[in-house]
Structure formats: C-alpha cells, structure tokens
Scaffold this motif. Structure first.
Motif, mmCIF file in Angstrom:
data_model
loop_
_atom_site.group_PDB
_atom_site.id
_atom_site.type_symbol
_atom_site.label_atom_id
_atom_site.label_comp_id
_atom_site.label_asym_id
_atom_site.label_seq_id
_atom_site.Cartn_x
_atom_site.Cartn_y
_atom_site.Cartn_z
ATOM 1 N N ALA A 255 0.852 -1.192 0.000
ATOM 2 C CA ALA A 255 0.000 0.000 0.000
ATOM 3 C C ALA A 255 0.883 1.236 0.000
ATOM 4 N N ARG A 256 0.311 2.366 -0.423
ATOM 5 C CA ARG A 256 1.111 3.591 -0.482
ATOM 6 C C ARG A 256 0.244 4.826 -0.365
ATOM 7 N N GLU A 257 0.866 5.901 0.134
ATOM 8 C CA GLU A 257 0.260 7.219 0.109
ATOM 9 C C GLU A 257 0.753 7.939 -1.141
ATOM 10 N N ILE A 258 -0.146 8.610 -1.844
ATOM 11 C CA ILE A 258 0.233 9.420 -2.996
ATOM 12 C C ILE A 258 -0.228 10.854 -2.735
ATOM 13 N N PHE A 259 0.680 11.794 -2.965
ATOM 14 C CA PHE A 259 0.463 13.180 -2.582
ATOM 15 C C PHE A 259 0.251 14.049 -3.823
ATOM 16 N N GLY A 260 -0.711 14.948 -3.738
ATOM 17 C CA GLY A 260 -0.990 15.810 -4.868
ATOM 18 C C GLY A 260 -1.808 17.011 -4.461
ATOM 19 N N ILE A 261 -2.455 17.609 -5.444
ATOM 20 C CA ILE A 261 -3.230 18.823 -5.193
ATOM 21 C C ILE A 261 -4.502 18.780 -6.036
ATOM 22 N N ARG A 262 -5.583 19.255 -5.463
ATOM 23 C CA ARG A 262 -6.866 19.253 -6.174
ATOM 24 C C ARG A 262 -6.833 20.248 -7.329
ATOM 25 N N ILE A 263 -7.540 19.921 -8.400
ATOM 26 C CA ILE A 263 -7.657 20.806 -9.564
ATOM 27 C C ILE A 263 -9.139 20.913 -9.910
ATOM 28 N N GLN A 264 -9.853 21.629 -9.080
ATOM 29 C CA GLN A 264 -11.308 21.668 -9.172
ATOM 30 C C GLN A 264 -11.796 22.871 -9.964
ATOM 31 N N GLY A 265 -12.962 22.708 -10.568
ATOM 32 C CA GLY A 265 -13.602 23.820 -11.253
ATOM 33 C C GLY A 265 -13.554 23.677 -12.755
ATOM 34 N N THR A 266 -14.525 24.269 -13.441
ATOM 35 C CA THR A 266 -14.607 24.201 -14.903
ATOM 36 C C THR A 266 -14.676 25.588 -15.536
ATOM 37 N N ASP A 267 -14.227 26.592 -14.794
ATOM 38 C CA ASP A 267 -14.236 27.960 -15.313
ATOM 39 C C ASP A 267 -12.972 28.180 -16.144
ATOM 40 N N THR A 268 -13.139 28.420 -17.427
ATOM 41 C CA THR A 268 -11.983 28.631 -18.305
ATOM 42 C C THR A 268 -11.548 30.090 -18.352
ATOM 43 N N ALA A 269 -12.282 30.971 -17.699
ATOM 44 C CA ALA A 269 -12.003 32.399 -17.828
ATOM 45 C C ALA A 269 -10.825 32.862 -16.980
ATOM 46 N N ALA A 270 -10.624 32.236 -15.835
ATOM 47 C CA ALA A 270 -9.583 32.712 -14.933
ATOM 48 C C ALA A 270 -8.982 31.554 -14.149
ATOM 49 N N ALA A 271 -7.747 31.748 -13.726
ATOM 50 C CA ALA A 271 -7.081 30.741 -12.909
ATOM 51 C C ALA A 271 -7.652 30.751 -11.503
ATOM 52 N N LYS A 272 -7.755 29.574 -10.906
ATOM 53 C CA LYS A 272 -8.289 29.435 -9.557
ATOM 54 C C LYS A 272 -7.166 29.164 -8.582
ATOM 55 N N ASP A 273 -7.170 29.863 -7.456
ATOM 56 C CA ASP A 273 -6.149 29.661 -6.431
ATOM 57 C C ASP A 273 -6.346 28.300 -5.776
ATOM 58 N N GLU A 274 -5.309 27.443 -5.812
ATOM 59 C CA GLU A 274 -5.360 26.111 -5.229
ATOM 60 C C GLU A 274 -4.257 25.932 -4.174
ATOM 61 N N THR A 275 -3.758 27.043 -3.627
ATOM 62 C CA THR A 275 -2.577 26.999 -2.765
ATOM 63 C C THR A 275 -2.761 26.084 -1.562
ATOM 64 N N THR A 276 -3.953 26.013 -1.021
ATOM 65 C CA THR A 276 -4.186 25.177 0.169
ATOM 66 C C THR A 276 -5.000 23.929 -0.169
ATOM 67 N N ALA A 277 -4.948 23.489 -1.435
ATOM 68 C CA ALA A 277 -5.798 22.378 -1.879
ATOM 69 C C ALA A 277 -5.057 21.041 -1.931
ATOM 70 N N GLN A 278 -3.939 20.913 -1.210
ATOM 71 C CA GLN A 278 -3.213 19.638 -1.206
ATOM 72 C C GLN A 278 -4.098 18.507 -0.684
ATOM 73 N N HIS A 279 -3.914 17.318 -1.252
ATOM 74 C CA HIS A 279 -4.676 16.159 -0.788
ATOM 75 C C HIS A 279 -3.863 14.889 -0.993
ATOM 76 N N CYS A 280 -3.869 14.029 0.022
ATOM 77 C CA CYS A 280 -3.171 12.745 -0.019
ATOM 78 C C CYS A 280 -4.191 11.629 -0.206
ATOM 79 N N ARG A 281 -4.007 10.817 -1.239
ATOM 80 C CA ARG A 281 -4.847 9.656 -1.476
ATOM 81 C C ARG A 281 -4.090 8.378 -1.087
ATOM 82 N N ALA A 282 -4.802 7.268 -1.052
ATOM 83 C CA ALA A 282 -4.189 5.981 -0.715
ATOM 84 C C ALA A 282 -4.494 4.954 -1.793
ATOM 85 N N GLN A 283 -3.580 4.005 -1.947
ATOM 86 C CA GLN A 283 -3.761 2.897 -2.876
ATOM 87 C C GLN A 283 -3.259 1.603 -2.237
#
Length: 329
Positions: free
Chosen positions: A179-207
């Motif tokens: 098993a392992r932890e995998i570390f990343g960041i969320r990339i949420q939203g479908t607005d193409t007009a502007a960039a969205k701040d994701e600075t605090t959107a880190q998330h760790c998943r498991a496999q």
C-alpha cells in the motif's frame, strides 16, 4: 527551493513543463530518493527582489474507475512491491503492537480472506472509527500509532488526509498487503475564464496493490471530509455515508493531480536546513528530521540554511485553469 514536479502515469498525462526563473537563478530537474521529479532552484546569485520563479505544466486527468473483470493495471514484480510493505518513521510497528493488533482485529471481525476483502474491511473500520479534524496543520503528519492509541482510548482520533491515508496504509501493510500514500493537489472547477487559487488544496490519497487488479484506489480521508463538511451523523445518516463510501472505494474522481509518493524522503541536492528547535516553528515544517522530509506534497525551501516552513503559504502559491478544448488522455 525544491518544487515537486508531476509526471505522467496511467491516470494522468503531463505535458509542456516549464520552469521560468530570473537569468541569475540556477535551475535543473532532479529526482528524490523515491524517484519523484523535482524542479530545483538555486537563488544564491539572484538579487532578493528578483527571487521569484514560475513552475508550470499542462495536466490531463481521467477518473480512476474500478478495473474491469480480468483487467490488470500497473503490474509489478515482488521485488518492486517490497518497498510498499515496510514502515516509515511515523508508520508504526507493523509486526507487533497497536498497528498489528488493530489490523488483525479488523480483519478477523470481518472474516476477510482476500486482499480486496481485507482492504474493504479496514476501509469500513476507518470510516466508522476515525474523524477528520480540521484544526490539524496542513495535511497532517501521519503519526499512525498515536492516532490508533487515541482511538483505543476513546479520544477524538484522526486528522486530515495524510493522517487518515497513513493509518489506512499501515493497517494494510500489517496484513502483508502492499500500500502507499500518494500526494498531490486538487484541480477543481470548470471555469476557463480565470485561474483558480489552489494553494491550500493539497490532498493525499491511498492505494493498495492486488495481484489480480494492480494498484487500487481507496480514499477514506475524503469520505470523512465529506462527513464533516456535510455535518453527517454516521448512524442517523447511514445511507448517505454508505453512498460516499461507495464513491471513494476502488476509484476516484479526476479533479486532482499526483505530485509524489512515499515518506521519509531525501531530496537532490540534499537539504542542509535543520529541524527548528522551536516547536511552534517546527510544527509548520515538512522536515521529519534533519535532511529528511516527511513527504514531498508541498514545495520545500531553505534560506541560508534555515528551513522555510512548508505549511505557511507566504512563500508560494498554486493556481489551476481549466481547459475544455483539449482531450489528451
């Protein structure tokens, strides 16, 4: 500064990686002790008012869905799987003590025999017995034994995603399941007009790894986050909780990009900063001990040999912009 760089795998395709720095700044791509890619930036000869860099890439993600019958993903040899059976400095003793005892108790109570049955029993137990604690700093440290001791003592036990994923991984490894932890960041939203701040959107998943299915996703951390956010009672709102459990069992959404995996990492070039002797400062650091990172889910930096705490976001920012026009995976 050491910035985690996403790399392509079965669930994401990374293109157009760019590292833009002032001309006085040295940049190169290296790899850490787990093979994760790093954008290493050296600002030694860069005037202070110009010490700004931009690391960017194009990512295409797809939803992770359960493997079809007879399908095997990410086939690995026993030698390759070996590192996913050991413990980390905060993963606890997998052979005896509270991690092994808890894991054995869960599996026995569920009469689980196969890898998937054991993984599901541990998943169910974690959702039932642990909680997301929003006051936890960053994504948490992942101190598995302490969390299980708190749970056994009847205290509020859990934390954020690194804590909850780490408990899941250790309980699985105590059963001999890679098993392992995998570390990343969320990339949420479908607005193409502007960039969205994701600075605090880190998330760790498991496999976990099954010999017939390959790597399989399970995310009890996001189930418990949804329980907290939606203010659900695990008993009174049982049907909703069960629906959430089904959503994050053996699959996951595409709104996340993997940056790294592994614990107790050494970076390249090596870190020279020491862990702060001030606990109020050290609690905001990713350093696990001198020269070693707990995980590489956040950028790391040091100035004149002094650690820049990774959980204090004044030093960096993340943003994401959705593009609906290109299908690349």
């Amino acid at each position: 500064a050491w910035v985690p760089l996403a790399k392509s795998n079965n669930d994401q395709k990374i293109q157009d990686v760019k590292i833009d720095v002032p001309e006085e700044t040295t940049k190169r791509i290296t790899r850490d002790s787990e093979g994760n890619k790093i954008a290493f930036l050296d600002f030694t000869n860069t005037p202070q008012d110009k010490r700004v860099a931009t690391v960017s890439f194009y990512v295409c993600r797809k939803a992770v869905v359960p493997a079809a019958k007879g399908e095997k993903r990410n086939g690995m040899t026993q030698a390759q799987l070996k590192k996913y059976l050991g413990t980390s400095s905060l993963g606890g003793n997998l052979k005896s003590g509270i991690v092994k005892e808890t894991s054995d108790k869960i599996v026995k109570a569920a009469n689980a025999k196969t890898t998937v049955q054991k993984a599901k029993a541990i998943y169910n137990w974690e959702v039932a017995n642990l909680v997301r604690i929003d006051s936890t700093i960053g994504c948490g440290r992942g101190d598995v034994e302490q969390i299980l001791k708190d749970q056994a003592a009847g205290k509020e036990a859990g934390g954020k995603c690194t804590d909850l994923s780490s408990v899941y991984v250790s309980l699985l490894r105590a059963q001999g399941i890679p098993a392992r932890e995998i570390f990343g960041i969320r990339i949420q939203g479908t607005d193409t007009a502007a960039a969205k701040d994701e600075t605090t959107a880190q998330h760790c998943r498991a496999q976990f790894y099954d010999s017939k299915l390959g790597w399989v996703e399970a995310d009890p951390a996001d189930v418990l986050k949804a329980v907290l956010v939606q203010k659900l009672d695990k008993k009174a709102d049982k049907d909703t909780v069960e629906s959430l459990k089904a959503e994050y069992w053996m699959g996951n959404n595409q709104e996340w990009v993997e940056l790294s995996e592994g614990r107790d990492l050494t970076l390249n070039p090596a870190i020279t900063a020491k862990v702060s002797s001030d606990p109020k400062v050290a609690q905001y650091s990713c350093l696990q001990k001198d020269g070693v990172l707990n995980n590489f889910g956040y950028p790391h930096a040091e100035v004149d040999g002094v650690d820049v705490p990774c959980y204090q976001h004044q030093a960096y920012s993340y943003s994401f912009q959705y593009d609906s026009k290109v299908v690349c995976c």
